[in-house]
Design an enzyme around this catalytic site. Sequence first.
Site, PDB file in Angstrom:
ATOM      1  N   TYR A  49      -8.657  38.119  11.725  1.00  0.00           N
ATOM      2  CA  TYR A  49      -9.330  37.366  12.998  1.00  0.00           C
ATOM      3  C   TYR A  49      -9.068  38.818  14.191  1.00  0.00           C
ATOM      4  O   TYR A  49      -9.823  38.337  15.763  1.00  0.00           O
ATOM      5  CB  TYR A  49      -7.880  36.822  13.690  1.00  0.00           C
ATOM      6  CG  TYR A  49      -7.741  35.401  14.013  1.00  0.00           C
ATOM      7  CD1 TYR A  49      -8.660  34.260  13.480  1.00  0.00           C
ATOM      8  CD2 TYR A  49      -6.661  35.359  13.454  1.00  0.00           C
ATOM      9  CE1 TYR A  49      -8.809  33.019  12.746  1.00  0.00           C
ATOM     10  CE2 TYR A  49      -6.102  33.731  13.004  1.00  0.00           C
ATOM     11  CZ  TYR A  49      -7.022  32.828  13.045  1.00  0.00           C
ATOM     12  OH  TYR A  49      -7.225  31.501  12.410  1.00  0.00           O
ATOM     13  N   ASN A 112      -2.373  24.395  15.676  1.00  0.00           N
ATOM     14  CA  ASN A 112      -3.306  24.027  15.134  1.00  0.00           C
ATOM     15  C   ASN A 112      -4.038  23.941  13.147  1.00  0.00           C
ATOM     16  O   ASN A 112      -4.319  23.402  12.663  1.00  0.00           O
ATOM     17  CB  ASN A 112      -4.688  23.705  15.307  1.00  0.00           C
ATOM     18  CG  ASN A 112      -5.542  25.512  15.126  1.00  0.00           C
ATOM     19  OD1 ASN A 112      -4.464  25.864  14.439  1.00  0.00           O
ATOM     20  ND2 ASN A 112      -6.532  25.538  15.783  1.00  0.00           N
ATOM     21  N   HIS A 115      -6.985  26.455   9.223  1.00  0.00           N
ATOM     22  CA  HIS A 115      -8.117  27.621   9.521  1.00  0.00           C
ATOM     23  C   HIS A 115      -9.070  26.879   8.598  1.00  0.00           C
ATOM     24  O   HIS A 115      -8.971  26.837   7.334  1.00  0.00           O
ATOM     25  CB  HIS A 115      -7.845  29.222   9.508  1.00  0.00           C
ATOM     26  CG  HIS A 115      -9.150  29.723   9.801  1.00  0.00           C
ATOM     27  ND1 HIS A 115      -9.752  29.956  10.316  1.00  0.00           N
ATOM     28  CD2 HIS A 115      -9.800  30.026   7.968  1.00  0.00           C
ATOM     29  CE1 HIS A 115     -10.813  30.700  10.051  1.00  0.00           C
ATOM     30  NE2 HIS A 115     -10.572  31.030   9.102  1.00  0.00           N
TER      31      HIS A 115
HETATM   32  N1  UDP Z   1      -6.905  29.378  19.613  1.00  0.00           N
HETATM   33  C1  UDP Z   1      -5.952  29.200  20.864  1.00  0.00           C
HETATM   34  N2  UDP Z   1      -6.450  29.011  21.577  1.00  0.00           N
HETATM   35  C2  UDP Z   1      -7.659  29.122  22.117  1.00  0.00           C
HETATM   36  C3  UDP Z   1      -8.389  28.768  21.106  1.00  0.00           C
HETATM   37  C4  UDP Z   1      -8.106  29.229  19.677  1.00  0.00           C
HETATM   38  O1  UDP Z   1      -4.667  29.382  20.324  1.00  0.00           O
HETATM   39  O2  UDP Z   1      -8.165  28.473  23.288  1.00  0.00           O
HETATM   40  C5  UDP Z   1      -6.660  29.952  17.624  1.00  0.00           C
HETATM   41  C6  UDP Z   1      -6.185  28.772  16.991  1.00  0.00           C
HETATM   42  O3  UDP Z   1      -5.330  28.750  16.394  1.00  0.00           O
HETATM   43  C7  UDP Z   1      -7.818  28.574  16.413  1.00  0.00           C
HETATM   44  C8  UDP Z   1      -7.949  30.478  15.941  1.00  0.00           C
HETATM   45  O4  UDP Z   1      -7.153  30.787  17.564  1.00  0.00           O
HETATM   46  O5  UDP Z   1      -7.652  28.089  15.422  1.00  0.00           O
HETATM   47  C9  UDP Z   1      -9.650  30.852  16.025  1.00  0.00           C
HETATM   48  O6  UDP Z   1     -10.141  30.171  17.017  1.00  0.00           O
HETATM   49  P1  UDP Z   1     -11.260  29.706  16.879  1.00  0.00           P
HETATM   50  O7  UDP Z   1     -12.236  29.123  18.621  1.00  0.00           O
HETATM   51  O8  UDP Z   1     -12.027  30.333  15.526  1.00  0.00           O
HETATM   52  O9  UDP Z   1     -11.145  28.003  16.646  1.00  0.00           O
HETATM   53  P2  UDP Z   1     -11.286  27.640  14.865  1.00  0.00           P
HETATM   54  O10 UDP Z   1     -12.620  27.436  14.304  1.00  0.00           O
HETATM   55  O11 UDP Z   1      -9.784  27.623  13.926  1.00  0.00           O
HETATM   56  O12 UDP Z   1     -11.305  25.851  14.614  1.00  0.00           O
HETATM   57 MG    MG Z   2     -13.477  29.917  13.929  1.00  0.00          MG
END
Ligand code: UDP
Ligand code: MG
Length: 138
Positions: A49, A112, A115
């Site tokens: 990440y 959630n 990924h």
């Molecule tokens: N996440 C979080 N808080 C936030 C945004 C993201 O904990 O406000 C976590 C969540 O598990 C997410 C991951 O960080 O899936 C990566 O964020 P991203 O914005 O890339 O979302 P994704 O691509 O997974 O939808």
């Molecule tokens: Mg993402």
Amino acid sequence: MELTLCLIKPDAVRRDLTGSILFMIQKAGLKVVALKMVRLDLNQAQGFYHVHRERPFFGELTEYMASGPIVAVVLAGDNAIKRYRELMGATDPTQADEGTIRKVFALSKQENSVHGSDAPETAAFEISYFFNAMEMVG
Ligand code: UDP
Ligand code: MG
């Protein structure tokens, strides 16, 4: 034909949802071409990440990702990146469409359940983070 990386995250593996999530993915016509269960340590979660390293949620996110086993899956199909993102649903499950994986299974915006890669460049990096060429079927 396109490849994308799916992770079944610790909250979902812990609740024995791996089979149910793979069922939804396969029902949607995406093909599994590589699969393994792994447990990331904190360093490995931070490396995966690293694009989010400046974000306020980075510490909690990476601790959560290292909190238990995950299942890493490479999916193949036409337009696989976009199709799998749509099947996953929005990051925040309260915003996710009905019938999406996150709407059905996610616990919170952080926990959630899944990924998915968001572009060809990130898919290439993320797939190589978990798999070498010998571990992927053609
Ligand atoms: N996440 C979080 N808080 C936030 C945004 C993201 O904990 O406000 C976590 C969540 O598990 C997410 C991951 O960080 O899936 C990566 O964020 P991203 O914005 O890339 O979302 P994704 O691509 O997974 O939808
Ligand atoms: Mg993402």
